[in-house]
Design a protein around this motif. Sequence first.
Motif, PDB file in Angstrom:
ATOM      1  N   HIS A  64       0.845  -1.203   0.000  1.00 17.68           N
ATOM      2  CA  HIS A  64       0.000   0.000   0.000  1.00 17.68           C
ATOM      3  C   HIS A  64       0.877   1.248   0.000  1.00 17.68           C
ATOM      4  N   VAL A  65       0.273   2.370  -0.345  1.00 11.73           N
ATOM      5  CA  VAL A  65       0.986   3.650  -0.280  1.00 11.73           C
ATOM      6  C   VAL A  65       0.138   4.611   0.539  1.00 11.73           C
ATOM      7  N   TRP A  66       0.751   5.206   1.559  1.00 17.54           N
ATOM      8  CA  TRP A  66       0.046   6.207   2.368  1.00 17.54           C
ATOM      9  C   TRP A  66       0.761   7.552   2.232  1.00 17.54           C
ATOM     10  N   GLN A  67      -0.043   8.616   2.375  1.00 13.27           N
ATOM     11  CA  GLN A  67       0.504   9.971   2.226  1.00 13.27           C
ATOM     12  C   GLN A  67       0.956  10.473   3.594  1.00 13.27           C
ATOM     13  N   THR A  68       2.102   9.979   4.018  1.00  8.89           N
ATOM     14  CA  THR A  68       2.636  10.396   5.316  1.00  8.89           C
ATOM     15  C   THR A  68       4.126  10.101   5.361  1.00  8.89           C
ATOM     16  N   ASN A  69       4.784  10.633   6.387  1.00 11.60           N
ATOM     17  CA  ASN A  69       6.193  10.313   6.573  1.00 11.60           C
ATOM     18  C   ASN A  69       6.321   8.951   7.259  1.00 11.60           C
ATOM     19  N   TRP A  70       7.310   8.167   6.847  1.00  7.56           N
ATOM     20  CA  TRP A  70       7.419   6.793   7.358  1.00  7.56           C
ATOM     21  C   TRP A  70       7.533   6.727   8.877  1.00  7.56           C
ATOM     22  N   LYS A  71       8.187   7.747   9.488  1.00 11.18           N
ATOM     23  CA  LYS A  71       8.410   7.689  10.942  1.00 11.18           C
ATOM     24  C   LYS A  71       7.116   7.881  11.729  1.00 11.18           C
ATOM     25  N   LEU A  72       6.149   8.547  11.112  1.00 11.97           N
ATOM     26  CA  LEU A  72       4.866   8.716  11.806  1.00 11.97           C
ATOM     27  C   LEU A  72       4.159   7.376  11.936  1.00 11.97           C
ATOM     28  N   LEU A  73       4.363   6.514  10.950  1.00 12.55           N
ATOM     29  CA  LEU A  73       3.774   5.175  11.032  1.00 12.55           C
ATOM     30  C   LEU A  73       4.507   4.303  12.048  1.00 12.55           C
ATOM     31  N   THR A  74       5.826   4.415  12.074  1.00 14.39           N
ATOM     32  CA  THR A  74       6.596   3.659  13.076  1.00 14.39           C
ATOM     33  C   THR A  74       6.137   4.076  14.474  1.00 14.39           C
ATOM     34  N   GLU A  75       6.049   5.377  14.687  1.00 13.63           N
ATOM     35  CA  GLU A  75       5.663   5.870  16.015  1.00 13.63           C
ATOM     36  C   GLU A  75       4.231   5.467  16.370  1.00 13.63           C
ATOM     37  N   ARG A  77      -7.991  -4.484   7.886  1.00 17.98           N
ATOM     38  CA  ARG A  77      -8.109  -3.357   6.936  1.00 17.98           C
ATOM     39  C   ARG A  77      -8.793  -2.178   7.611  1.00 17.98           C
ATOM     40  N   GLN A  78      -9.800  -2.515   8.434  1.00 22.36           N
ATOM     41  CA  GLN A  78     -10.514  -1.461   9.155  1.00 22.36           C
ATOM     42  C   GLN A  78      -9.566  -0.763  10.148  1.00 22.36           C
ATOM     43  N   VAL A  79      -8.767  -1.593  10.872  1.00 25.25           N
ATOM     44  CA  VAL A  79      -7.808  -1.032  11.833  1.00 25.25           C
ATOM     45  C   VAL A  79      -6.798  -0.156  11.081  1.00 25.25           C
ATOM     46  N   ASN A  80      -6.297  -0.662   9.943  1.00 25.39           N
ATOM     47  CA  ASN A  80      -5.318   0.100   9.161  1.00 25.39           C
ATOM     48  C   ASN A  80      -5.911   1.414   8.663  1.00 25.39           C
ATOM     49  N   GLU A  81      -7.166   1.366   8.281  1.00 24.37           N
ATOM     50  CA  GLU A  81      -7.818   2.574   7.781  1.00 24.37           C
ATOM     51  C   GLU A  81      -7.909   3.622   8.912  1.00 24.37           C
ATOM     52  N   GLU A  82      -8.208   3.142  10.130  1.00 23.21           N
ATOM     53  CA  GLU A  82      -8.237   4.066  11.274  1.00 23.21           C
ATOM     54  C   GLU A  82      -6.851   4.693  11.483  1.00 23.21           C
ATOM     55  N   ASP A  83      -5.803   3.861  11.314  1.00 17.34           N
ATOM     56  CA  ASP A  83      -4.439   4.387  11.466  1.00 17.34           C
ATOM     57  C   ASP A  83      -4.078   5.344  10.330  1.00 17.34           C
ATOM     58  N   ARG A  84      -4.520   5.011   9.110  1.00 18.66           N
ATOM     59  CA  ARG A  84      -4.186   5.873   7.968  1.00 18.66           C
ATOM     60  C   ARG A  84      -4.728   7.294   8.200  1.00 18.66           C
ATOM     61  N   GLN A  85      -5.968   7.347   8.709  1.00 16.82           N
ATOM     62  CA  GLN A  85      -6.570   8.666   8.977  1.00 16.82           C
ATOM     63  C   GLN A  85      -5.673   9.492   9.896  1.00 16.82           C
ATOM     64  N   VAL A  86      -5.150   8.849  10.961  1.00 19.22           N
ATOM     65  CA  VAL A  86      -4.388   9.652  11.926  1.00 19.22           C
ATOM     66  C   VAL A  86      -2.982   9.960  11.420  1.00 19.22           C
ATOM     67  N   VAL A  87      -2.299   8.981  10.815  1.00 13.14           N
ATOM     68  CA  VAL A  87      -0.909   9.293  10.430  1.00 13.14           C
ATOM     69  C   VAL A  87      -0.851  10.251   9.243  1.00 13.14           C
ATOM     70  N   GLU A  88      -1.870  10.233   8.380  1.00 13.53           N
ATOM     71  CA  GLU A  88      -1.896  11.233   7.308  1.00 13.53           C
ATOM     72  C   GLU A  88      -2.268  12.607   7.879  1.00 13.53           C
ATOM     73  N   GLY A  89      -3.136  12.597   8.895  1.00 14.25           N
ATOM     74  CA  GLY A  89      -3.504  13.852   9.569  1.00 14.25           C
ATOM     75  C   GLY A  89      -2.318  14.480  10.289  1.00 14.25           C
ATOM     76  N   ILE A  90      -1.494  13.634  10.939  1.00 12.58           N
ATOM     77  CA  ILE A  90      -0.328  14.192  11.653  1.00 12.58           C
ATOM     78  C   ILE A  90       0.668  14.768  10.649  1.00 12.58           C
ATOM     79  N   TYR A  91       0.804  14.108   9.493  1.00 14.06           N
ATOM     80  CA  TYR A  91       1.746  14.634   8.496  1.00 14.06           C
ATOM     81  C   TYR A  91       1.322  16.039   8.052  1.00 14.06           C
ATOM     82  N   ARG A  92       0.037  16.217   7.819  1.00 15.97           N
ATOM     83  CA  ARG A  92      -0.431  17.559   7.443  1.00 15.97           C
ATOM     84  C   ARG A  92      -0.145  18.548   8.578  1.00 15.97           C
TER      85      ARG A  92
END
Length: 397
Positions: free
Chosen positions: A195-206, A334-349
């Motif tokens: 998958h590809v997410w619009q965020t910095n990789w370290k935000l996902l690690t954290e 997938r549902q859990v990942n989607e919840e995470d995608r919302q937050v890590v993309e939000g933090i990147y912004r």
Amino acid sequence: MMRPPRSTDEILTALARRADGPFEDATAMPPEIYTSEDILELEKREIFASEWVCAGRANEIPETGDYITYTIADQPVFVTRDGKGNVRAYANVCRHRMMQLLEGSGNRKRIVCPYHAWTYDLGGKLIGAPHMERSNAFEKKNICLPEVNVEIWEGWIYLSLNADAVPVVETLKPLAKIVERYSMSDYIPVVTEDHVWQTNWKLLTENFMEGYHLPVAHKETVGAWIAVEETEFPKKVAKGFTYQSFVKESTATYGVAHKQNKRLKGKWRNTSLLPSVFPSHMYVLAPDHLWYLSLRPDGVGKTQIRFGVALAPEVHKNLKDVDSFVENLVGFFRQVNEEDRQVVEGIYRGARAPFTQPGALSWLERELHDFMKYLAARLTVASATSSAEHETRQAAE
Ligand code: FES
Ligand SMILES: [Fe+2]
């Protein structure tokens, strides 16, 4: 108040100050750590090209010629199983005119370049090249794909471009004692996706390393099964990894040992471990399943994610309908990942915003401080060395 622009050295000094101080005084990392192109270049060189990264599970490529592809710091790589049963990895770039040889995953007994059909065996040797008989610069017997270091640890395929990288088995020795009771190399892979997410990789690690967000961001899914106040961290901070453990309610749908599981005793039957192997490999190891993420930066604000799921052998064996179980389980993730995608993309912004200031960390975010120490150790020394080299070069000119 708007943040004034800072140089790379100033950003790294701010990072090192937090990393070196006590955890209780720490705030989140400086926002520029997630948004600076210079920091990303440093990370590629000093972290991704120097350390071990995880491409997947060895039993995702069980047969001769099975392969998966991966990229490490701009270097495309493929990982395959040779005729002797060994997992081997090579630069995934043709020795003729640099075409990428393989994409995705599959099985090949020979690797044929899609451009002009130069052909390699599973040992990386060139074995065929049409219409080259008039070329003086062509010496077939000397042409081989560069080999990339592979280490298999507890069923994981770790790769490194650096021949001098400290062996995984050494770095992860303290972790081996904790995870070996699960026998995870026997877990059976059921899903692997990119998958590809619009965020910095370290935000996902954290995000993976802190359970603080679970009852909030995941209240619809895993949040209800986990008592975060019972989270346990290892007392000692290790260098190349960190982990935490959770005890799941015995009523949880996933995360509890199958009755035929004889490996796990007592509290371990509903304990999940969450190791983060720096820089970018994280997994949840549960008594009945495991799932993992392996991250690759693709620009400061874009992350490539490999996501995989495997089942404990007794769970897999006793399923009447594997496909529908996997569909439900993976649908849940997938549902859990989607919840995470919302937050890590939000933090990147948020990290890019001029008014952003990092805030204090909760005790539940202890691993973020471990990660800061890891990053500071790799990036600040490298940056100081390259500034010193730059100054010496300038003085000599
Ligand atoms: S680039 Fe591979 S055969 Fe020409
Ligand atoms: Fe999460």
